[in-house]
Design a protein around this motif. Structure first.
Motif, PDB file in Angstrom:
ATOM      1  N   GLU A  11      64.753  16.219  14.442  1.00 58.76           N
ATOM      2  CA  GLU A  11      65.919  15.593  15.075  1.00 58.76           C
ATOM      3  C   GLU A  11      66.762  16.643  15.803  1.00 58.76           C
ATOM      4  OE1 GLU A  11      69.812  12.860  13.936  1.00 58.76           O
ATOM      5  OE2 GLU A  11      68.317  13.292  12.396  1.00 58.76           O
ATOM      6  N   LEU A  12      66.974  17.778  15.159  1.00 62.74           N
ATOM      7  CA  LEU A  12      67.721  18.871  15.787  1.00 62.74           C
ATOM      8  C   LEU A  12      66.986  19.397  17.020  1.00 62.74           C
ATOM      9  CD1 LEU A  12      69.003  20.897  12.715  1.00 62.74           C
ATOM     10  CD2 LEU A  12      70.408  19.878  14.511  1.00 62.74           C
ATOM     11  N   ARG A  13      65.685  19.550  16.907  1.00 65.20           N
ATOM     12  CA  ARG A  13      64.874  20.046  18.025  1.00 65.20           C
ATOM     13  C   ARG A  13      65.011  19.114  19.238  1.00 65.20           C
ATOM     14  NH1 ARG A  13      60.598  20.585  15.369  1.00 65.20           N
ATOM     15  NH2 ARG A  13      60.630  22.809  15.054  1.00 65.20           N
ATOM     16  N   GLU A  14      64.901  17.805  18.993  1.00 64.11           N
ATOM     17  CA  GLU A  14      65.023  16.829  20.076  1.00 64.11           C
ATOM     18  C   GLU A  14      66.423  16.848  20.681  1.00 64.11           C
ATOM     19  OE1 GLU A  14      63.876  13.011  18.513  1.00 64.11           O
ATOM     20  OE2 GLU A  14      61.853  13.725  18.025  1.00 64.11           O
ATOM     21  N   ARG A  15      67.430  16.935  19.846  1.00 64.51           N
ATOM     22  CA  ARG A  15      68.810  16.959  20.328  1.00 64.51           C
ATOM     23  C   ARG A  15      69.065  18.219  21.159  1.00 64.51           C
ATOM     24  NH1 ARG A  15      74.082  14.775  17.747  1.00 64.51           N
ATOM     25  NH2 ARG A  15      72.559  13.308  17.003  1.00 64.51           N
TER      26      ARG A  15
ATOM     27  N   ALA B 223      68.669  29.122  19.657  1.00 59.93           N
ATOM     28  CA  ALA B 223      68.590  28.315  18.432  1.00 59.93           C
ATOM     29  C   ALA B 223      67.287  27.532  18.386  1.00 59.93           C
ATOM     30  CB  ALA B 223      69.783  27.371  18.351  1.00 59.93           C
ATOM     31  N   LEU B 224      66.853  27.012  19.527  1.00 58.40           N
ATOM     32  CA  LEU B 224      65.604  26.254  19.576  1.00 58.40           C
ATOM     33  C   LEU B 224      64.413  27.135  19.225  1.00 58.40           C
ATOM     34  CD1 LEU B 224      64.378  23.490  20.167  1.00 58.40           C
ATOM     35  CD2 LEU B 224      64.225  24.149  22.569  1.00 58.40           C
ATOM     36  N   LYS B 225      64.454  28.386  19.644  1.00 60.52           N
ATOM     37  CA  LYS B 225      63.361  29.309  19.324  1.00 60.52           C
ATOM     38  C   LYS B 225      63.300  29.621  17.838  1.00 60.52           C
ATOM     39  CE  LYS B 225      63.134  31.658  23.772  1.00 60.52           C
ATOM     40  NZ  LYS B 225      63.399  32.890  24.514  1.00 60.52           N
ATOM     41  N   ARG B 226      64.445  29.620  17.172  1.00 59.31           N
ATOM     42  CA  ARG B 226      64.447  30.005  15.758  1.00 59.31           C
ATOM     43  C   ARG B 226      64.561  28.827  14.793  1.00 59.31           C
ATOM     44  NH1 ARG B 226      69.571  30.412  13.640  1.00 59.31           N
ATOM     45  NH2 ARG B 226      71.229  30.178  15.159  1.00 59.31           N
ATOM     46  N   ILE B 227      64.432  27.589  15.300  1.00 60.09           N
ATOM     47  CA  ILE B 227      64.620  26.417  14.453  1.00 60.09           C
ATOM     48  C   ILE B 227      63.602  26.351  13.309  1.00 60.09           C
ATOM     49  CG2 ILE B 227      63.224  24.817  15.808  1.00 60.09           C
ATOM     50  CD1 ILE B 227      65.495  22.738  15.170  1.00 60.09           C
ATOM     51  N   ASP B 228      62.422  26.915  13.487  1.00 59.88           N
ATOM     52  CA  ASP B 228      61.413  26.865  12.423  1.00 59.88           C
ATOM     53  C   ASP B 228      61.521  28.029  11.445  1.00 59.88           C
ATOM     54  OD1 ASP B 228      60.154  24.431  13.148  1.00 59.88           O
ATOM     55  OD2 ASP B 228      59.164  25.456  14.812  1.00 59.88           O
ATOM     56  N   ASP B 229      62.447  28.948  11.680  1.00 54.74           N
ATOM     57  CA  ASP B 229      62.673  30.031  10.718  1.00 54.74           C
ATOM     58  C   ASP B 229      63.198  29.437   9.419  1.00 54.74           C
ATOM     59  OD1 ASP B 229      61.964  31.765  12.702  1.00 54.74           O
ATOM     60  OD2 ASP B 229      63.991  32.531  13.062  1.00 54.74           O
ATOM     61  N   PRO B 230      62.759  29.951   8.290  1.00 52.79           N
ATOM     62  CA  PRO B 230      63.210  29.405   7.003  1.00 52.79           C
ATOM     63  C   PRO B 230      64.726  29.495   6.799  1.00 52.79           C
ATOM     64  CG  PRO B 230      61.431  30.990   6.684  1.00 52.79           C
ATOM     65  CD  PRO B 230      61.782  31.005   8.132  1.00 52.79           C
ATOM     66  N   ASP B 231      65.374  30.482   7.425  1.00 51.01           N
ATOM     67  CA  ASP B 231      66.819  30.635   7.219  1.00 51.01           C
ATOM     68  C   ASP B 231      67.652  29.909   8.272  1.00 51.01           C
ATOM     69  OD1 ASP B 231      66.050  32.377   9.219  1.00 51.01           O
ATOM     70  OD2 ASP B 231      67.415  33.967   8.610  1.00 51.01           O
ATOM     71  N   PHE B 232      67.016  29.144   9.165  1.00 57.64           N
ATOM     72  CA  PHE B 232      67.778  28.352  10.124  1.00 57.64           C
ATOM     73  C   PHE B 232      68.578  27.311   9.354  1.00 57.64           C
ATOM     74  CE2 PHE B 232      68.578  24.823  12.966  1.00 57.64           C
ATOM     75  CZ  PHE B 232      69.047  25.470  14.098  1.00 57.64           C
TER      76      PHE B 232
END
Length: 112
Positions: free
Chosen positions: A10-14, A74-83
């Protein structure tokens, strides 16, 4: 609390929608920054008004570019565990804050 896959999606799409909107807005603002020729057949007040609007557009353009870069990061790091974890205190950033400001890296308390 760790973000779920659904929340990340949802965050990625937004973020992508906001990035697309900002890119369109930036393109429009850039077009409005063309210099006003001194011999343009507009009245003196219209010329001053146009120049004032260009200043406002320049400010909006700068803010839009800054937000675009932050969202892309932020989009590049959204899959980081600490995002979604506050960079200051290490607590989880509430999902409501991330939905409102997906580029934020601090919780409300630390951001103040």
């Amino acid at each position: 609390m760790t973000l779920t896959t659904q929340q990340r999606n949802e965050l990625r799409e937004r973020m992508q929608r906001e990035i697309d909107g900002l890119e369109e807005s930036i393109a429009r603002l850039e077009q409005g920054l063309n210099p006003v020729a001194p011999d343009a057949a507009i009245g003196r007040l219209s010329r001053l008004d146009t120049m004032l609007n260009q200043g406002i557009n320049q400010s909006s353009l700068s803010q839009s570019r800054t937000r675009l870069v932050r969202l892309q990061h932020a989009l590049k790091r959204i899959d980081d565990p600490d995002f979604g974890t506050c960079a200051e205190c290490g607590e989880a950033i509430p999902i409501a804050r991330l939905l409102a400001l997906p580029e934020c890296d601090c919780c409300v308390e630390c951001a103040e």
